[in-house]
Design an enzyme around this catalytic site. Structure first.
Site, PDB file in Angstrom:
ATOM      1  N   CYS A   1      10.563  41.741  64.106  1.00 19.74           N
ATOM      2  CA  CYS A   1      11.940  41.225  64.117  1.00 19.74           C
ATOM      3  C   CYS A   1      12.868  42.099  64.949  1.00 19.74           C
ATOM      4  CB  CYS A   1      12.453  41.078  62.694  1.00 19.74           C
ATOM      5  SG  CYS A   1      11.354  40.045  61.714  1.00 19.74           S
TER       6      CYS A   1
ATOM      7  N   CYS B   1      17.018  34.342  51.710  1.00 22.17           N
ATOM      8  CA  CYS B   1      16.038  34.553  52.780  1.00 22.17           C
ATOM      9  C   CYS B   1      16.572  33.997  54.093  1.00 22.17           C
ATOM     10  CB  CYS B   1      14.743  33.818  52.450  1.00 22.17           C
ATOM     11  SG  CYS B   1      14.019  34.281  50.865  1.00 22.17           S
ATOM     12  N   SER B   2      16.347  34.749  55.197  1.00 20.76           N
ATOM     13  CA  SER B   2      16.732  34.212  56.495  1.00 20.76           C
ATOM     14  C   SER B   2      15.824  33.025  56.810  1.00 20.76           C
ATOM     15  CB  SER B   2      16.644  35.283  57.579  1.00 20.76           C
ATOM     16  OG  SER B   2      15.386  35.914  57.548  1.00 20.76           O
TER      17      SER B   2
ATOM     18  N   ILE C   1      13.869  29.827  59.093  1.00 29.33           N
ATOM     19  CA  ILE C   1      13.001  29.618  60.258  1.00 29.33           C
ATOM     20  C   ILE C   1      13.873  28.927  61.306  1.00 29.33           C
ATOM     21  CG2 ILE C   1      10.999  28.313  61.071  1.00 29.33           C
ATOM     22  CD1 ILE C   1       9.830  28.722  58.192  1.00 29.33           C
TER      23      ILE C   1
ATOM     24  N   HIS D   1      17.544  33.045  62.465  1.00 27.39           N
ATOM     25  CA  HIS D   1      16.675  34.178  62.802  1.00 27.39           C
ATOM     26  C   HIS D   1      15.500  33.743  63.685  1.00 27.39           C
ATOM     27  CE1 HIS D   1      14.589  37.894  62.581  1.00 27.39           C
ATOM     28  NE2 HIS D   1      13.961  37.741  61.435  1.00 27.39           N
TER      29      HIS D   1
END
Lengths: 376, 97
Positions: free
Chosen positions: A82, A206-207, A209, A325
């Site tokens: 990341c 949560c980030s 998709i 992200h």
């Protein structure tokens, strides 16, 4: 250091069903070249994590060079999970400092939405050590950060509601960002009631998709935005060896080095982007980078200190959680938000921002990259 | 459980270890305390058939060493646990009663 930012550009983040990874990279790069007023580019550096694994596309550097008709200049791809985007920017800076290049085009991107959640989860797991108990036990990235969150609750007294404040604030910022993936307002109740991904982290913790790309031009020639620090560190690839899992060594060490290099402290920064791949990660970054004391970042947020009129306006782009992200683009998108803040052109503009920082994390703390930028 | 030390740090003596035969190894008790835990509802492809499942970090009693392991559901941070089995490089712990 005499290195400057001369152009920025990015695609909207979200789902791009009809655009390829190449289309996204080229679109972002064209926007950055236009913004920089088309300087002669000496090299291209691409940040990307899973183009090979889930999209069967490599040679991204040469693809960008050819599609932009940049001649025969050198190009490469860098990978650091990341942190791929942040590392790509740093390599451009080093290329300029070496004297070899005068203008480097950096572009990061990812194409992820076409794959199933299970496939993406599996591909992201490549950012763990295959020869570790963590990987063998079935840990996922959300599960890794779930372990951190439960321990954080145990030691600090914070609760899931305090994670929800992080998700809510980043969403509130993203509502005003035209390029963000999630622009629909949310409520604390909606965040708390969302589907559980891995205890205690729900969907909003949560980030997402994401498809998207972001690009910057780094130059030797003076502009209004100057690099004040560029730091990259490596950290442990396994958490079980840490004395406390709540202090991610790469975050702490990159912060320490960046402040030394820039000759400033955390209190001097007007605006900051930190790597909020999960709500808990934002709390640990706020503490690890010295904006709040250990185990007190949840209070810092609850008291409004990361708001536009707080001590440290933070993740004003919406962060990974709500801006989105697309892994290889993330570090570059964070950097762009800081550039826009210093130019006075950002969504959620901080009044008269002149010094800003972007922090980009890779793996479960394997890499951390920090850039500090100054308006000159 | 068997552990070894390298550069003053303890490691499990298992299939992931890089220990050589002349490293110092010692046998320790199979017990520990749960340091943190999580329950995975959205798994990666390779573990899809097992979800949901619980994972814990176990602080071992007789070494300054934490290990990541599968644990039984319903265990809490601070619970006392013991090793049940090691299968395919995965450690399984349950509550010590």
């Amino acid at each position: 250091m005499d290195v400057y930012v001369s152009g920025v550009g990015m695609t909207p983040f979200g789902k791009h069903e009809n655009k390829s990874l190449k289309d996204l990279l080229v679109e972002a790069a064209r926007a950055a070249l236009h913004d920089a007023d088309y300087p002669r580019i000496d090299a291209v550096i691409v940040g990307n994590f899973m183009g090979g694994a889930i999209y069967n596309q490599e040679i991204l550097g040469a693809i960008v060079v050819n599609d932009l008709n940049l001649g025969s200049i050198p190009a490469l791809k860098v990978e650091g999970a990341c942190a791929s985007g942040g590392i790509a920017i740093r390599q451009a800076i080093l290329g300029i400092l070496s004297g070899e290049y005068e203008n480097v085009l950096v572009v990061g991107g990812e194409k992820m939405k076409h794959a199933s959640t299970e496939t993406v989860t599996q591909a992201i797991n490549a950012a763990m050590d295959n020869q570790s108990l963590e990987k063998n036990s079935g840990l996922t990235f959300p599960a890794f950060f779930g372990l951190l969150a439960n321990r954080y609750f145990f030691e600090s007294g914070a609760t899931k509601k305090h994670l929800a404040y992080v998700a809510k604030q980043n969403r509130d910022y993203a509502v005003n960002n035209p390029l963000a993936q999630f622009r629909k307002p949310t409520t604390i109740e909606e965040v708390l009631e969302a589907k559980m991904i891995t205890d205690p982290l729900g969907l909003f913790d949560c980030s997402p998709i994401t498809d998207g790309a972001a690009s910057v031009v780094i130059s030797k020639q003076k502009t209004g935005i100057k690099l004040k620090a560029s730091v990259q560190v490596s950290g442990p690839t396994s958490i079980q060896h840490l004395d406390s899992i709540l202090k991610i060594p790469a975050i702490v060490e990159s912060g320490r080095k960046a402040y030394t290099q820039a000759g400033i402290g955390p209190e001097d920064l007007d605006v900051v982007e930190v790597h909020d791949c999960f709500t808990i990660t934002q709390l640990l970054a706020i503490e690890g980078l010295g904006f709040a004391k250990e185990l007190e970042a949840w209070k810092f947020i609850e008291e409004g200190e990361t708001g536009l009129s707080g001590k440290t306006p933070l993740n004003t782009s919406g962060g990974l959680l709500s801006r989105g992200h697309p892994i290889g683009a993330t570090g570059i998108a964070q950097f762009i938000q800081i550039v826009l803040q210093l130019r006075g052109q950002a969504p959620n503009q901080v009044d008269n921002a002149s010094l800003g920082m972007a922090q980009n994390l890779g793996g479960t703390g394997a890499y951390s990259v920090i850039h500090i930028l100054e308006r000159v | 459980m068997k552990i070894y030390e390298q550069y003053g740090r303890p490691y499990l003596y298992d299939h992931t270890s890089h220990a050589t035969y002349d490293e110092v190894t010692r046998e320790i008790a199979d017990t520990g305390t749960v340091y943190s835990l999580t329950k995975v509802f959205v798994p990666p492809t390779e573990f899809a058939h097992e979800a949901p499942y619980c994972i814990g970090i176990i602080q071992l009693d007789e070494a300054n060493l934490k290990i990541t392991a599968r644990i039984k559901d319903g265990i809490e941070i601070g619970s006392r646990v013991k090793l049940d089995a090691v299968e395919n490089g995965v450690y399984y712990f349950s509550e010590l009663v």
